[in-house]
Enzyme design. Sequence first.
Site, PDB file in Angstrom:
ATOM      1  N   CYS A  87      46.730  44.865  41.645  1.00  0.00           N
ATOM      2  CA  CYS A  87      45.711  44.651  42.698  1.00  0.00           C
ATOM      3  C   CYS A  87      44.973  45.935  43.066  1.00  0.00           C
ATOM      4  O   CYS A  87      43.956  45.885  43.762  1.00  0.00           O
ATOM      5  CB  CYS A  87      46.366  44.041  43.930  1.00  0.00           C
ATOM      6  SG  CYS A  87      47.409  42.653  43.517  1.00  0.00           S
ATOM      7  N   ASN A 137      44.452  35.239  46.801  1.00  0.00           N
ATOM      8  CA  ASN A 137      44.656  36.601  46.293  1.00  0.00           C
ATOM      9  C   ASN A 137      44.246  36.624  44.820  1.00  0.00           C
ATOM     10  O   ASN A 137      44.903  36.014  43.986  1.00  0.00           O
ATOM     11  CB  ASN A 137      46.137  36.951  46.474  1.00  0.00           C
ATOM     12  CG  ASN A 137      46.506  38.314  45.928  1.00  0.00           C
ATOM     13  OD1 ASN A 137      45.755  38.917  45.160  1.00  0.00           O
ATOM     14  ND2 ASN A 137      47.678  38.790  46.297  1.00  0.00           N
ATOM     15  N   HIS A 197      41.992  44.964  49.601  1.00  0.00           N
ATOM     16  CA  HIS A 197      42.526  43.895  48.759  1.00  0.00           C
ATOM     17  C   HIS A 197      42.872  42.691  49.635  1.00  0.00           C
ATOM     18  O   HIS A 197      43.498  42.842  50.689  1.00  0.00           O
ATOM     19  CB  HIS A 197      43.751  44.418  48.009  1.00  0.00           C
ATOM     20  CG  HIS A 197      44.497  43.346  47.294  1.00  0.00           C
ATOM     21  ND1 HIS A 197      43.867  42.409  46.511  1.00  0.00           N
ATOM     22  CD2 HIS A 197      45.822  43.040  47.256  1.00  0.00           C
ATOM     23  CE1 HIS A 197      44.773  41.588  46.015  1.00  0.00           C
ATOM     24  NE2 HIS A 197      45.961  41.947  46.461  1.00  0.00           N
TER      25      HIS A 197
END
Length: 315
Positions: A114, A269, A239
Site C-alpha cells: 500500500c 482498500n 492510503h
Amino acid sequence: MKNIEIIGTGMAKPGKVVTNDDLAKIVETNDEWITSRTGIKERRFCDENQSAYTLSAEAAQKAIEASGVSKEEISCVICATVSAEYVTPSLACIVQRNLGLPEDIPVLDVNAACSGFIYGLEVARGFLNGNGGKYGLVIGCEQLSRLMDMTDRSTCVLFGDGAGAAVIKTVDDGIYETVLGARGGYEITVEGAGPVVSHIKMEGQEVFKFAVDAIPKCINALKEKSGITLDDVDQVICHQANARILDHCVRKMKADPEKFYKNMDRYGNTSAASVPVALDELVKLGKVNPGDTIMMVGFGGGLTWAGVLLKYGVK
Ligand code: UT7
C-alpha cells in the site's frame, strides 16, 4: 538530485460494483459491521473484460493526456502493484508496450504494497536524475479481487480493484521531501507463485496499531525535514485502508479533517492504487490545483511506510 512535481493524473474504475449487502449474501457479515468498522460501503471489482493491465493502461493514458506531455517525452515507467496477473512481464512493461511508450527507458514494477505508489515516485525520481529525462509515468494498480478469499469475512469485505496514475516532471527547485521505511513483518501476506493458492491474509488489529502510528510519524517527519506546517499544505492524501484509522490520526494531530480526503466508502482498500486514485479525484474536484502543496502517505504490507511532500504543477 532534482526534485519532482506531479503534472497530470488519471484513474480507471473497475466495472463491477459490490456493495456490503452483496457480500452479506456470501459471508456472515452485514452493512452495519463493515460501515462502522471501516467506513467502506462498496468496492469495485474488474469485470470479465478488465484486468490490472486494462486498468493501469487506462489510468496511464488519462494521466499522460492531462499532463500535456507527449509519449516520446516519457523517460521511465514505474508501476506499483502486488496483484498483477503476471510476475513477468511486469505490468509496467505491458503498459509501456501497449501505449507505445519509448523503449530505451527504465520500466519496472515496484512492490511496497500500500506504500507502493509513493515508493514508485521516488524510484522514478532516481531514474530521471540518472538518465537526464524530464518526465516519468508512475502508476498504482491493483486487482486484489484475484487474491481475495471470498470465504474469509475478515479480509474479503475490505479490498477492491482500481488504478491511478501520475505524470511527474523534474524541477530544479521547489518543495520536495520524502520519508520511506519498513519494519519487516508478516502481518499482511500474499503467497507467491507455487503450490499454495495466493490469498490476502491480514492480522487486522496489529496492522491497525501500526497504521495509526505510521501516518503521524510520516507527516511529522515531512514537517520536520521541510520546516513547513500542515497550514502550508493544501491536501494530505493518505492510503484509504479504513476511515477509523484516518479519523483517529486527524484527532491525534489536531489537524483539519477537510484536508484528509476519504473515498474508501466507494472503493474499499485498493492498496497501491488508493493514493493516486484519491489524488485524481481531488484534482477533478478542483481541490488540488497547479501551485498547490500536497502530502501523500502510504502504509501497509511488509509493514512499509512512505510519505512525500511535493508540488502539484503544470508542464
Ligand atoms: O492496506 C494495508 C493496511 N491495512 C489496514 O490498515 C487495516 C487495519 N485494520 C483494520 O482496519 C481493522 O483491524 C479491521 C477492519 C480489519 C477489523 O476491525 P476490528 O475492529 O479490528 O475487528 P476485529 O478483527 O477485532 O474483529 C472483531 C469481531 C470479531 O468477532 P469476535 O471475536 O469479537 O466475536 C470478528 O470475528 O468482528 C468479527 N468480524 C466480523 N463480523 C462481521 C470480523 N470480520 C467481520 C465481518 N463482519 N466482515
